[in-house]
Motif scaffolding. Structure first.
Motif, PDB file in Angstrom:
ATOM      1  N   GLU A 196       0.809  -1.214   0.000  1.00 37.77           N
ATOM      2  CA  GLU A 196       0.000   0.000   0.000  1.00 37.77           C
ATOM      3  C   GLU A 196       0.843   1.265   0.000  1.00 37.77           C
ATOM      4  O   GLU A 196       1.931   1.289   0.565  1.00 37.77           O
ATOM      5  CB  GLU A 196      -0.863   0.026   1.267  1.00 37.77           C
ATOM      6  CG  GLU A 196      -2.135  -0.757   1.143  1.00 37.77           C
ATOM      7  CD  GLU A 196      -2.895  -0.700   2.443  1.00 37.77           C
ATOM      8  OE1 GLU A 196      -3.340   0.391   2.834  1.00 37.77           O
ATOM      9  OE2 GLU A 196      -3.014  -1.754   3.089  1.00 37.77           O
ATOM     10  N   LEU A 197       0.276   2.290  -0.614  1.00 37.81           N
ATOM     11  CA  LEU A 197       0.929   3.600  -0.561  1.00 37.81           C
ATOM     12  C   LEU A 197       0.342   4.366   0.608  1.00 37.81           C
ATOM     13  O   LEU A 197      -0.867   4.350   0.816  1.00 37.81           O
ATOM     14  CB  LEU A 197       0.631   4.368  -1.841  1.00 37.81           C
ATOM     15  CG  LEU A 197       1.473   4.026  -3.043  1.00 37.81           C
ATOM     16  CD1 LEU A 197       1.065   4.876  -4.220  1.00 37.81           C
ATOM     17  CD2 LEU A 197       2.941   4.275  -2.736  1.00 37.81           C
ATOM     18  N   LYS A 198       1.208   5.017   1.351  1.00 34.73           N
ATOM     19  CA  LYS A 198       0.726   5.810   2.483  1.00 34.73           C
ATOM     20  C   LYS A 198       1.335   7.195   2.370  1.00 34.73           C
ATOM     21  O   LYS A 198       2.338   7.382   1.689  1.00 34.73           O
ATOM     22  CB  LYS A 198       1.184   5.183   3.810  1.00 34.73           C
ATOM     23  CG  LYS A 198       0.584   3.834   4.063  1.00 34.73           C
ATOM     24  CD  LYS A 198      -0.660   3.996   4.876  1.00 34.73           C
ATOM     25  CE  LYS A 198      -1.401   2.685   4.947  1.00 34.73           C
ATOM     26  NZ  LYS A 198      -2.762   2.808   5.335  1.00 34.73           N
ATOM     27  N   GLU A 199       0.730   8.116   3.062  1.00 35.28           N
ATOM     28  CA  GLU A 199       1.281   9.463   3.011  1.00 35.28           C
ATOM     29  C   GLU A 199       1.560   9.957   4.421  1.00 35.28           C
ATOM     30  O   GLU A 199       0.708   9.848   5.297  1.00 35.28           O
ATOM     31  CB  GLU A 199       0.302  10.392   2.302  1.00 35.28           C
ATOM     32  CG  GLU A 199       0.975  11.658   1.850  1.00 35.28           C
ATOM     33  CD  GLU A 199       0.285  12.308   0.667  1.00 35.28           C
ATOM     34  OE1 GLU A 199      -0.663  11.701   0.127  1.00 35.28           O
ATOM     35  OE2 GLU A 199       0.703  13.408   0.307  1.00 35.28           O
ATOM     36  N   TYR A 251       5.019   7.187   0.842  1.00 36.72           N
ATOM     37  CA  TYR A 251       5.941   6.071   0.994  1.00 36.72           C
ATOM     38  C   TYR A 251       5.182   4.761   0.838  1.00 36.72           C
ATOM     39  O   TYR A 251       3.952   4.742   0.888  1.00 36.72           O
ATOM     40  CB  TYR A 251       6.648   6.123   2.352  1.00 36.72           C
ATOM     41  CG  TYR A 251       5.744   5.889   3.531  1.00 36.72           C
ATOM     42  CD1 TYR A 251       5.666   4.638   4.132  1.00 36.72           C
ATOM     43  CD2 TYR A 251       4.946   6.908   4.027  1.00 36.72           C
ATOM     44  CE1 TYR A 251       4.823   4.414   5.203  1.00 36.72           C
ATOM     45  CE2 TYR A 251       4.088   6.691   5.092  1.00 36.72           C
ATOM     46  CZ  TYR A 251       4.034   5.451   5.681  1.00 36.72           C
ATOM     47  OH  TYR A 251       3.178   5.217   6.729  1.00 36.72           O
ATOM     48  N   VAL A 252       5.927   3.680   0.609  1.00 31.73           N
ATOM     49  CA  VAL A 252       5.288   2.373   0.441  1.00 31.73           C
ATOM     50  C   VAL A 252       5.363   1.629   1.767  1.00 31.73           C
ATOM     51  O   VAL A 252       6.447   1.421   2.307  1.00 31.73           O
ATOM     52  CB  VAL A 252       6.011   1.547  -0.643  1.00 31.73           C
ATOM     53  CG1 VAL A 252       5.301   0.215  -0.859  1.00 31.73           C
ATOM     54  CG2 VAL A 252       6.074   2.324  -1.933  1.00 31.73           C
ATOM     55  N   LYS A 253       4.197   1.259   2.262  1.00 37.25           N
ATOM     56  CA  LYS A 253       4.153   0.582   3.561  1.00 37.25           C
ATOM     57  C   LYS A 253       4.734  -0.824   3.417  1.00 37.25           C
ATOM     58  O   LYS A 253       4.455  -1.513   2.432  1.00 37.25           O
ATOM     59  CB  LYS A 253       2.700   0.512   4.024  1.00 37.25           C
ATOM     60  CG  LYS A 253       2.543   0.188   5.472  1.00 37.25           C
ATOM     61  CD  LYS A 253       1.075   0.200   5.852  1.00 37.25           C
ATOM     62  CE  LYS A 253       0.900  -0.596   7.111  1.00 37.25           C
ATOM     63  NZ  LYS A 253      -0.264  -1.432   7.101  1.00 37.25           N
ATOM     64  N   ASP A 254       5.524  -1.221   4.382  1.00 36.42           N
ATOM     65  CA  ASP A 254       6.113  -2.574   4.448  1.00 36.42           C
ATOM     66  C   ASP A 254       7.123  -2.884   3.353  1.00 36.42           C
ATOM     67  O   ASP A 254       7.438  -4.052   3.111  1.00 36.42           O
ATOM     68  CB  ASP A 254       5.031  -3.676   4.410  1.00 36.42           C
ATOM     69  CG  ASP A 254       4.099  -3.579   5.586  1.00 36.42           C
ATOM     70  OD1 ASP A 254       4.554  -3.076   6.635  1.00 36.42           O
ATOM     71  OD2 ASP A 254       2.928  -3.967   5.464  1.00 36.42           O
TER      72      ASP A 254
END
Ligand code: ADP
Ligand code: MG
Length: 699
Positions: free
Chosen positions: A161-164, A171-174
């Motif tokens: 997932e993409l997070k902000e 950023y890309v989670k994990d």
């Protein structure tokens, strides 16, 4: 913070052997003038149709990988080493050399691409930077079918997932990140990632990949005393090295079925990229549609944000690729006008280096504390041993007592005090010595234990008691040794991850190399300035033609004006051709989109008829009412059943008060009334009323 344009270069690859064999189709339609950064494109349909473009640099087929690196990516990597964000991406048709430019052929040194050249550059720089510490991290991801996949994790599952983050951005989670310490380690990670990429064979190029890949190198550095008030100065630079999927229109690749789904999605990411570029360039749009695709969200900073960006448009020289080449050149031409706002990321929020250093300091302190602790233990142990072992054997009496032994006691204390001082001094040097000290201490305890057992003057129980005590001390020491070893190991592992600049390099060579590099840089800069000057000169010449002039005679005026008219006429014609080309391009694009829509509509109608015919209407309605669209993941989500609004549901009937079983108000009323319907008799099967016949009533 001055705005800075995206650097745009083009690179044309040589004809391949296959193309040379196809004599009829393989005419060259691209001419490169490297010194002017110019590209001329000759239409295969008309001799007169020639288009010119100028860029920051243009590389022909003779240009080597290292030349491309030195005159383009080197500037970006240098900036990243100094704490800027940087992005290098390759755009172009499949088979034009995007992967060749980015990665190249890693086992042939002179054919290595931008990514491996950047590795060497980064570690050279670190080796030459004195008084600095570095932490280098690497991650590698792929966007395939609008899904993000980690390429550095075995069987990395897609759908990251993409997070902000409000401060550090998207950023890309994990996503996994690896700390690297050498070129070899980085190369290994690059190869692991490349092998994990999803490859789909298309008609155009068997080995071509239909996914976008992003290799990210994060470089953190700290300079002792480089900040304000003499504090350490931390900076963080992030370098994205992007290999995009082919830009060609899908019809040409013969995509169908699942491939078509891929192609639509890939086009989605690329057209989203195109839309962002258009929106950034036209200057009127306040909204840039970054959120339309994963790719544009990840590259948000690189396009119009805080980054120095380089785009390399790759071209095929062959005339049968004319349309694609023209479209790539137009795309690149538009990208020239994007303005970025790069700035050094000082004291970054997501830095790991600071955390690492703080952790290292903590571990060092813990070790030091342990050192002192050991000294205390040693002192205690020695005191006890001296009291209980030495005394009896010295005085020749049965057991050690306090009276009259002050002299020797104090001398013992002095002894241990002086040795503990020596211990204290050595505790500052946090080396293997510490462990040695413990070992020595243990040996001493052991020896004294043996001495104790050997001494004949003691009562047995006393002997045993002291022996037990000594045993306990020995265990304590052992435990101490283990914790300390553990801490020391951890400290060594952490220190090992940090790269200390300016180590292992012969100074003079390093200096010379640096000078040489600077000289080369100056030459390149000069060349670039020359190119710019040349371009400006050409523009000025054109302007001059349009300026008012004094004419000696009428004839001269006519001549000059007709010359001007001719030039302008040619320009009008060129503009007209450009417009019609663009219209053609848009028409093609629209047709592609309509094709996609038709294909999707067909698929949709199949799904709808399956649902209509095989799923009960209420069920599908229920599911539809539960579904909500998640903008974050671009996907439908089903609410949990418990989340459904209960007011919509029919309430379960409950019994009226005083009744034996659930009974509605209506049923009760009917039952009470004398003319109740038989239906509601169930409560009272026996009717207790006296039944009177008609004759009685009449009486
Ligand atoms: P893309 O990634 O754009 O689909 P590739 O990088 O796979 O294209 O290149 C296709 C082929 O062309 C490869 O075999 C590559 O070695 C060759 N090639 C591309 N550019 C060059 C170049 N500048 N010099 C020599 N060979 C090249
Ligand atoms: Mg490729």
């Amino acid at each position: 913070m001055p705005a800075e344009a995206v650097i745009v270069c083009v690179r044309c690859r040589p004809f391949s052997e296959k193309e040379k064999e196809r004599v009829s189709g393989a005419k060259k339609c691209v001419q490169i003038q490297p010194d002017r950064g110019a590209v001329t494109l000759q239409s295969p349909k008309s001799e007169e149709d020639i288009k010119n473009f100028t860029f920051d640099a243009a590389f022909d087929e003779n240009c080597t990988q290292i030349e491309v690196y030195n005159s383009t990516a080197r500037i970006i990597v240098d900036a990243v080493l100094n704490g800027f964000n940087g992005t290098v991406f390759c755009y172009g048709q499949t088979g034009t050399g995007k992967t060749f430019s980015m990665q190249g052929i890693s086992n042939v040194p002179h054919l290595r691409g931008i990514i491996p050249n950047a590795f060497n550059h980064i570690f050279d720089h670190i080796a030459r930077s004195k008084h600095k510490k570095f932490l280098v991290r690497v991650s590698f991801l792929e966007i395939y079918n609008e899904e993000i996949r980690d390429l550095l994790v075995k069987k990395g599952k897609g759908g990251l997932e993409l997070k902000e983050h409000p401060e550090t951005g998207v950023y890309v989670k994990d996503l996994s990140g690896y700390v690297v310490k050498s070129v070899a380690e980085m190369e290994q990670l690059m190869n692991v990632g490349n092998n994990a990429r999803s490859v789909g064979a298309t008609l155009m190029n068997e080995t071509s990949s239909r996914s976008h890949s992003i290799f990210t190198i994060t470089i953190e550095s700290s300079e002792a005393g480089g900040g304000v008030d003499g504090e350490d100065r931390f900076v963080l630079g992030k370098l994205h090295l992007v290999d995009l999927a082919g830009s060609e229109r899908q019809s040409k690749t013969g995509a169908s079925g699942d491939r078509l789904k891929e192609a639509t999605k890939i086009n989605l990411s690329l057209s989203a990229l195109g839309n962002c570029i258009s929106a950034l360039v036209d200057g009127k749009s306040s909204h840039i549609p970054y959120r339309d695709s994963k790719l544009t969200r990840l590259l948000q900073d690189s396009l119009g944000g805080n980054a120095k960006t380089l785009m390399i448009a790759t071209l095929s020289p062959a005339s049968y690729n004319y349309d694609e080449t023209l479209s790539t050149l137009r795309y690149a031409n538009r990208a020239k006008n994007i303005k970025n706002k790069p700035k050094i990321n000082e004291d970054p929020k997501d830095a790991m280096l600071r955390e690492y250093q703080e952790e290292i300091n903590k571990l060092k302190q813990a070790l030091e504390a342990k050192q002192k602790g050991t000294t205390v233990i040693k002192k205690v142990v020695r005191k006890k041993i001296m009291k209980k072992v030495k005394k009896p054997s010295d005085s020749g009496q049965g057991r050690g007592s306090s009276g009259g032994d002050n002299d020797s006691d104090s001398s013992d204390d002095d002894d241990s005090a002086s040795s503990s001082e020596a211990e204290g001094a050595s505790s500052n040097t946090l080396s293997g010595l510490d462990v040695e000290t413990i070992a020595r201490l243990e040996a001493e305890v052991d020896a004294e234990k043996r001495a104790l057992l050997a001494s004949k003057n003691m009562v047995i129980e006393e002997k045993q008691r002291i022996a037990a005590e000594l045993e306990k001390r020995a265990q304590e020491l052992e435990a101490e040794r283990q914790t300390r070893e553990h801490i020391a190991k951890k400290l060594a592992a952490m220190e090992d991850k940090l790269l200390v600049g300016g180590v292992n390099i012969i100074d003079r060579v390093a200096e010379k190399e640096k000078e040489l590099e600077q000289a080369q840089m100056a030459v390149r800069e000069k060349k670039r300035a020359e190119r710019e000057l040349q371009q400006r000169l050409e523009n000025r010449q054109e302007l001059q033609l349009q300026m008012e002039e004094n004419y000696a005679s009428l004839q001269e005026e006519v001549d000059v004006k007709s010359k001007k008219l001719k030039k302008l006429w040619a320009k009008v014609q060129a503009a007209k051709a450009e417009i019609s080309d663009l219209q053609d391009e848009f028409r093609n694009e629209r047709e592609d989109l309509l094709d996609t829509i038709r294909e999707l509509s067909r698929e949709l109608s199949l799904k709808v008829s399956v649902i209509d015919n095989f799923i009960p209407l209420e069920e599908s309605r229920k599911i539809e009412s539960r579904a909500t669209y998640d903008e974050e993941t671009n996907d439908w989500k089903l609410d949990k059943l418990t989340n459904i609004n209960l007011s919509n549901k029919v309430k379960r009937p409950c019994a009226l008060q005083g009744t034996k079983r659930p009974l509605s108000q209506f049923a009760k009323t009917v039952m009470m009334s004398s003319e109740g319907s038989f239906r509601y008799y169930h409560e009272n099967i026996l009717r207790l009323k006296v039944e009177m016949n008609d004759a009685d009533i009449r009486k």
